[in-house]
Design a protein around this motif. Structure first.
Motif, PDB file in Angstrom:
ATOM      1  N   GLY A  56       0.906  -1.199   0.271  1.00  0.00           N
ATOM      2  CA  GLY A  56       0.189  -0.028   0.099  1.00  0.00           C
ATOM      3  C   GLY A  56       0.743   1.174   0.216  1.00  0.00           C
ATOM      4  N   GLY A  75      -9.520  -6.099  -1.067  1.00  0.00           N
ATOM      5  CA  GLY A  75      -9.098  -6.005   0.496  1.00  0.00           C
ATOM      6  C   GLY A  75      -7.901  -4.991   0.686  1.00  0.00           C
ATOM      7  N   PRO A  76      -7.481  -4.821   1.741  1.00  0.00           N
ATOM      8  CA  PRO A  76      -6.274  -4.030   2.401  1.00  0.00           C
ATOM      9  C   PRO A  76      -5.039  -4.736   1.736  1.00  0.00           C
ATOM     10  N   ARG A  80       1.090  -6.605   4.647  1.00  0.00           N
ATOM     11  CA  ARG A  80       1.433  -5.903   5.933  1.00  0.00           C
ATOM     12  C   ARG A  80       1.171  -6.939   6.978  1.00  0.00           C
ATOM     13  N   PHE A  83      -2.236  -7.291   8.569  1.00  0.00           N
ATOM     14  CA  PHE A  83      -3.330  -7.790   7.831  1.00  0.00           C
ATOM     15  C   PHE A  83      -3.529  -9.244   8.477  1.00  0.00           C
ATOM     16  N   TRP A  88      -9.846 -11.851   7.427  1.00  0.00           N
ATOM     17  CA  TRP A  88     -10.431 -11.467   6.042  1.00  0.00           C
ATOM     18  C   TRP A  88     -11.299 -12.487   5.292  1.00  0.00           C
TER      19      TRP A  88
END
Length: 128
Positions: A56, A75-76, A80, A83, A88
């Protein structure tokens, strides 16, 4: 390393000058942007695009910040450390029992995996 920062590391090798340049810098996770080195080293564009997609981080001045691998991902950033992939998946998918005949036969012989996802010993939610 500070939890609120990324460490961005460049290792750039010049065959012409037989020289390696390593740059280490820290970037705030909140702003999560840095100036692209594309003008100095054009090959970095691909890596900056990959870092943008997976972590990101945005690179100002990079020629392309479009998705490359995760074209359908909404999604994100998945690489990371914060995460939670299990959370999720549980939010976006429904678990279905998969118990075909061949697996039932394998289990009667003492094989197979019979642990339901909620019972997984590696679950983050069970550790908290």
């Amino acid at each position: 390393m500070d939890e609120g920062q990324f460490e961005l590391v460049y290792h750039i090798w010049s065959y012409e000058m037989n020289t390696l340049v390593s740059v280490h810098t820290r970037i705030s996770r909140d702003s999560c942007s840095y100036i692209s080195v594309y003008d100095i080293f054009p090959n970095c564009a691909f890596y900056e695009r990959d870092i943008h997609e997976m972590y990101g981080m945005y690179f100002e001045g990079s020629p392309c910040m479009d998705k490359f691998i995760l074209t359908e991902w909404d999604g994100p950033p998945p690489m990371r450390k914060d995460f939670d992939s299990e959370a999720w998946v549980n939010e976006h998918f429904d678990w279905q029992d998969y118990h075909p005949d061949w697996l039932q036969e394998l289990e009667t012989q003492g094989g197979g995996i019979t642990i339901h996802p909620e019972e997984q010993r590696f679950s983050r939610r069970n550790k908290e």
